[in-house]
Design a protein around this motif. Sequence first.
Motif, PDB file in Angstrom:
ATOM      1  N   PRO A 382       0.824  -1.211   0.000  1.00  0.00           N
ATOM      2  CA  PRO A 382       0.000   0.000   0.000  1.00  0.00           C
ATOM      3  C   PRO A 382       0.859   1.262   0.000  1.00  0.00           C
ATOM      4  CG  PRO A 382       0.080  -0.946   2.196  1.00  0.00           C
ATOM      5  CD  PRO A 382       0.801  -1.911   1.290  1.00  0.00           C
ATOM      6  N   ALA A 383       0.196   2.405  -0.183  1.00  0.00           N
ATOM      7  CA  ALA A 383       0.920   3.670  -0.321  1.00  0.00           C
ATOM      8  C   ALA A 383       1.560   4.135   0.990  1.00  0.00           C
ATOM      9  CB  ALA A 383      -0.033   4.756  -0.842  1.00  0.00           C
ATOM     10  N   ASN A 384       1.034   3.680   2.115  1.00  0.00           N
ATOM     11  CA  ASN A 384       1.550   4.162   3.404  1.00  0.00           C
ATOM     12  C   ASN A 384       2.443   3.164   4.123  1.00  0.00           C
ATOM     13  OD1 ASN A 384      -0.577   2.407   3.823  1.00  0.00           O
ATOM     14  ND2 ASN A 384      -1.389   3.508   5.599  1.00  0.00           N
ATOM     15  N   ILE A 385       2.967   2.181   3.404  1.00  0.00           N
ATOM     16  CA  ILE A 385       3.820   1.187   4.046  1.00  0.00           C
ATOM     17  C   ILE A 385       5.217   1.758   4.278  1.00  0.00           C
ATOM     18  CG2 ILE A 385       4.787   0.121   1.963  1.00  0.00           C
ATOM     19  CD1 ILE A 385       4.320  -2.615   3.359  1.00  0.00           C
ATOM     20  N   LYS A 386       5.844   1.335   5.374  1.00  0.00           N
ATOM     21  CA  LYS A 386       7.205   1.748   5.706  1.00  0.00           C
ATOM     22  C   LYS A 386       8.135   0.549   5.826  1.00  0.00           C
ATOM     23  CE  LYS A 386      10.221   4.893   7.195  1.00  0.00           C
ATOM     24  NZ  LYS A 386      10.648   6.061   6.404  1.00  0.00           N
ATOM     25  N   THR A 387       7.680  -0.481   6.540  1.00  0.00           N
ATOM     26  CA  THR A 387       8.484  -1.686   6.758  1.00  0.00           C
ATOM     27  C   THR A 387       7.585  -2.910   6.662  1.00  0.00           C
ATOM     28  OG1 THR A 387       8.154  -1.516   9.151  1.00  0.00           O
ATOM     29  CG2 THR A 387      10.164  -0.546   8.247  1.00  0.00           C
ATOM     30  N   MET A 388       8.213  -4.077   6.556  1.00  0.00           N
ATOM     31  CA  MET A 388       7.453  -5.326   6.569  1.00  0.00           C
ATOM     32  C   MET A 388       8.288  -6.403   7.241  1.00  0.00           C
ATOM     33  SD  MET A 388       7.464  -6.108   2.462  1.00  0.00           S
ATOM     34  CE  MET A 388       8.946  -5.997   1.477  1.00  0.00           C
ATOM     35  N   GLU A 389       7.612  -7.486   7.640  1.00  0.00           N
ATOM     36  CA  GLU A 389       8.294  -8.608   8.256  1.00  0.00           C
ATOM     37  C   GLU A 389       7.757  -9.901   7.683  1.00  0.00           C
ATOM     38  OE1 GLU A 389       7.530  -8.558  12.441  1.00  0.00           O
ATOM     39  OE2 GLU A 389       5.430  -9.126  12.229  1.00  0.00           O
ATOM     40  N   VAL A 390       8.625 -10.905   7.624  1.00  0.00           N
ATOM     41  CA  VAL A 390       8.232 -12.252   7.201  1.00  0.00           C
ATOM     42  C   VAL A 390       7.871 -13.055   8.451  1.00  0.00           C
ATOM     43  CG1 VAL A 390       9.025 -14.373   6.108  1.00  0.00           C
ATOM     44  CG2 VAL A 390       9.691 -12.165   5.152  1.00  0.00           C
ATOM     45  N   ARG A 391       6.754 -13.784   8.364  1.00  0.00           N
ATOM     46  CA  ARG A 391       6.321 -14.600   9.500  1.00  0.00           C
ATOM     47  C   ARG A 391       6.154 -16.064   9.075  1.00  0.00           C
ATOM     48  NH1 ARG A 391       1.040 -12.522  12.253  1.00  0.00           N
ATOM     49  NH2 ARG A 391       0.211 -13.349  10.294  1.00  0.00           N
ATOM     50  N   ILE A 392       6.314 -16.976  10.041  1.00  0.00           N
ATOM     51  CA  ILE A 392       5.894 -18.374   9.893  1.00  0.00           C
ATOM     52  C   ILE A 392       4.754 -18.577  10.888  1.00  0.00           C
ATOM     53  CG2 ILE A 392       6.531 -20.788  10.067  1.00  0.00           C
ATOM     54  CD1 ILE A 392       9.410 -20.006   9.516  1.00  0.00           C
ATOM     55  N   VAL A 393       3.600 -19.006  10.372  1.00  0.00           N
ATOM     56  CA  VAL A 393       2.395 -19.120  11.204  1.00  0.00           C
ATOM     57  C   VAL A 393       1.892 -20.555  11.192  1.00  0.00           C
ATOM     58  CG1 VAL A 393       0.052 -18.277  11.590  1.00  0.00           C
ATOM     59  CG2 VAL A 393       1.796 -16.737  10.647  1.00  0.00           C
ATOM     60  N   ALA A 394       1.642 -21.087  12.372  1.00  0.00           N
ATOM     61  CA  ALA A 394       0.959 -22.383  12.512  1.00  0.00           C
ATOM     62  C   ALA A 394      -0.488 -22.077  12.892  1.00  0.00           C
ATOM     63  CB  ALA A 394       1.629 -23.233  13.579  1.00  0.00           C
ATOM     64  N   PRO A 395      -1.455 -22.194  11.938  1.00  0.00           N
ATOM     65  CA  PRO A 395      -2.829 -21.786  12.233  1.00  0.00           C
ATOM     66  C   PRO A 395      -3.592 -22.849  13.030  1.00  0.00           C
ATOM     67  CG  PRO A 395      -2.677 -22.564   9.995  1.00  0.00           C
ATOM     68  CD  PRO A 395      -1.276 -22.603  10.544  1.00  0.00           C
ATOM     69  N   LEU A 396      -4.730 -22.437  13.508  1.00  0.00           N
ATOM     70  CA  LEU A 396      -5.583 -23.304  14.318  1.00  0.00           C
ATOM     71  C   LEU A 396      -5.967 -24.580  13.585  1.00  0.00           C
ATOM     72  CD1 LEU A 396      -7.353 -23.593  16.926  1.00  0.00           C
ATOM     73  CD2 LEU A 396      -9.154 -22.401  15.663  1.00  0.00           C
ATOM     74  N   ASP A 397      -6.247 -24.459  12.272  1.00  0.00           N
ATOM     75  CA  ASP A 397      -6.764 -25.606  11.525  1.00  0.00           C
ATOM     76  C   ASP A 397      -5.676 -26.439  10.860  1.00  0.00           C
ATOM     77  OD1 ASP A 397      -5.984 -23.714   9.722  1.00  0.00           O
ATOM     78  OD2 ASP A 397      -7.851 -23.703   8.569  1.00  0.00           O
ATOM     79  N   ALA A 398      -4.396 -26.169  11.147  1.00  0.00           N
ATOM     80  CA  ALA A 398      -3.313 -26.973  10.565  1.00  0.00           C
ATOM     81  C   ALA A 398      -3.290 -28.348  11.212  1.00  0.00           C
ATOM     82  CB  ALA A 398      -1.979 -26.272  10.753  1.00  0.00           C
ATOM     83  N   ALA A 399      -3.062 -29.370  10.397  1.00  0.00           N
ATOM     84  CA  ALA A 399      -2.948 -30.727  10.928  1.00  0.00           C
ATOM     85  C   ALA A 399      -1.803 -30.787  11.928  1.00  0.00           C
ATOM     86  CB  ALA A 399      -2.719 -31.715   9.796  1.00  0.00           C
TER      87      ALA A 399
END
Length: 879
Positions: A382-399
Amino acid sequence: MTNPVTPNIGLNKIDRTSPSTTYFDLDKYIDQNADAVDQFAGEASEAIGALEKRLDTEERREVVLQPGLQIVNAERSAPFKLSGIKGRTLVNLLGRDGGCESVNRWSAAYQTSVMLDTGMKEGGSSSLKVSATGTASFEHYIDHEGIPVKVDAHYILVGMAKPSNNKSKAYMRIYGLDSNNEPNNIYAASNTVEDTASFKPVVLKFKPTAVIKVVARLQLKDSLGNEIYIQDGQSGNFDSIRIYEISATEYTALDSMTPEQIAAKYPYVDSVQPVRNPYVIRYGENLAPTLFEGIRESSTKVLSEYSAIVKATGSTVVEYRSKLISAIPNTIYTLQAKITRNGVEKYDGVYVDVLGYDETGLYVLDTPGTVNTTGKDTFATPANIKTMEVRIVAPLDAAVGDYVIEDITLNVGNALEIHKPREDSILALQMDLYADPVTGEHADEVFEKEGQYFKLAKWKKVVLDGVQSYTITVNRLGYKVVGITWNFPTAIKDSVIATKHNGSQLEKLRAGDIDSASDQVILDITATVITISNTDSGWGVNYTPTVDEIKAYFMGWKMYDGGADASSTYNGTGLKAWVNLKQHKEGNSSNYTTTLPTVTAEGWAPYQIIYQLATPTVEPIVSEGMLTFIEGDNQIEVGTGIVLREGVKPVDAGDGTYWINGRTSPSYPLSKRPSRIQSVYKNNLPDNGWIAHPVDVGYEYVFGLVQARLGSGLFDPSANYSVTYLMLDKSPIALFTGSYAANEKAMLQELTDTVQQNATAVSVLMNKKVDNDAPGWITPTLLNGATSVDTTRFGTVAYRKLSTGKIQFRGLVQVTSSGADIFKLPSGFRPESYLKFPAANGGTYGEIVVLNTGEVRADVGGTGAKWYSLANITFLAEQ
């Protein structure tokens, strides 16, 4: 039947096996073959010519790297060759008041209040919160005290504003004062900010016609845009306010620029700032940091830089968050990763995604992540972004079970890329680059010669720290005229830019003019004259101070009558006393003495003079790194304010973790307030185990906006740690102009030059090592009873300047009292700001403090013997 031809250029051959071949076809076997041979010869000649050009003629592509983040497309992978950087100077006429770190010199209108808001800020440690406290038919605003301006000159006012709620709007005005300090309205008005989520720029330009001062006004409107009848409780925050004088050309160009573009071109600076410590970083083709550079949960087991095992447990858990990555607005990025479970690729369980944040830390981007059959996610920022981060997510519905995450890649564009480790390249230079603040003329310049960077210096900065020669030339009503001389290069007459202790600019008079008020300056060829108000100095109307009393003022001490309060002046009789001027102006007069001070007052910012040299000089520059381009799109950042490999002492927080830049006492903060920690080094090699943290509220020992933490059990007490970081204090940003090799000849020539330069550099370093190993120590005069002890083992207390531009101490010193000066460094051997170093003291801790005014002193810690080793103290000489 197909006619046979030669295999390379297709010449017709006679088919001798065919009974039908009973005659010789001249067209087929002569003309067509001749044409084919000629065509081949022409193509071969062109190819050979092109190859000769590539090998014999050097060809380069010019490139200009703009301030901030950008994408640069390169035709090939090649080093960047710098051709120049030019200086720039910004002079904020509001001094340090625009930083909104104090309410002094700001006054509130009727039914309006102003306070410091440390919880809401755009820069620094606070903003000014302006609030309506009533509903009467008055405008609600705060005013800065007037600042001098020139008739028919061109000015711009820029600030950052944020309404506190949707009932309020925020904007700024300018109005003028005539010679009687009466309003003579300009009343230029800025754009209005309505966004309550984050600070936005407000800008206006003005050209005084019949006024000698202008007042900056920070004002509120209601939700309908009304300036009066505002509801009680409506408020707004203001920060980073600056007023610059600019050229007529720049003034006209403002009409075609957005507020955001104007704010970027004219960033906030405290007082006077040149281009300071410029840098350019080319981020890796793969922007994703390693898995060691981030926050990991205990359920994540890191196998290597880009592979880990994540355990899904049936609950949503963010298993890993990388360090922040600079992001370009309105740009396409592609994220990809390989995710397997039980040896089979699986993309409907644990996933990798990207979160993006604006300048205030609010998230503005949440990507779907690698939740498709390819493990790829292409997204736009988006136009107002400054920084970003990479995440690893284990969601609720993951086996439930173990997932293997491998080869995380984040790159610019939408093409799939082969995974590569992130490899950044940087070119950083340590120096200041000045220019005429209005016209930009006579700029300092950087150039490269034989692999070394140099500065063509056309300007000089002098810090009035009490060591210059002072004389009282005239005693006038309400102020004194002080003459100052120094042993620096000859100046161009009248080229001075001078600021006082609060950062505000002194009015410049021409050589030969007669002063008429306090806070004026006149520069001649080798000396200058400054007028000082009796209110600031404390010198009475008929009192002439001694030279040492003048020095005390320039070290931050106000003189007063010891039999009265600190606001009084000394008129020649009674008890002499001195108070810390900065603290006194802030309402604290507890720091006083009846003995003539000989050390710099705590928190004091000295007067500064910047002037143009009559004869430019060439100075070598301390630099680090080499910028290289990768073939294709390069994400590049150009900025200022980088500090290279500053030595640090990590502190144990008591739980086995170690912190850089504070947390506990002793805190050993960095020498400059950091806004971003770029890299941490262990024994001069990158140490990726450190995690950058925003400063936590409630810890009094932190400094700036960011710290670094190392996990329990990872600290090596025998190692030397250093850090490269960006300063919070801002300075103007300059263009990097240069080129890169576009063909083989240029690349070969560059390779040859580099080999030759490196061989020369190694030879020079070897010779300099011999010089550094030889005696070159300067033995200072020890002060306040300090003595060298055990000189047989530790050597006499001394210092020297190394070939790198760094100052090195040695010796064991015994001191008699805390805070007392040990010795004083001369000009050319001083840091740009205060530095603190840990020092052994009889089994307890202590600190050696090096001031930017040259004093070296010991702050005693613990009890018992007060012997301090100076052997580990090194720093860069910056003034």
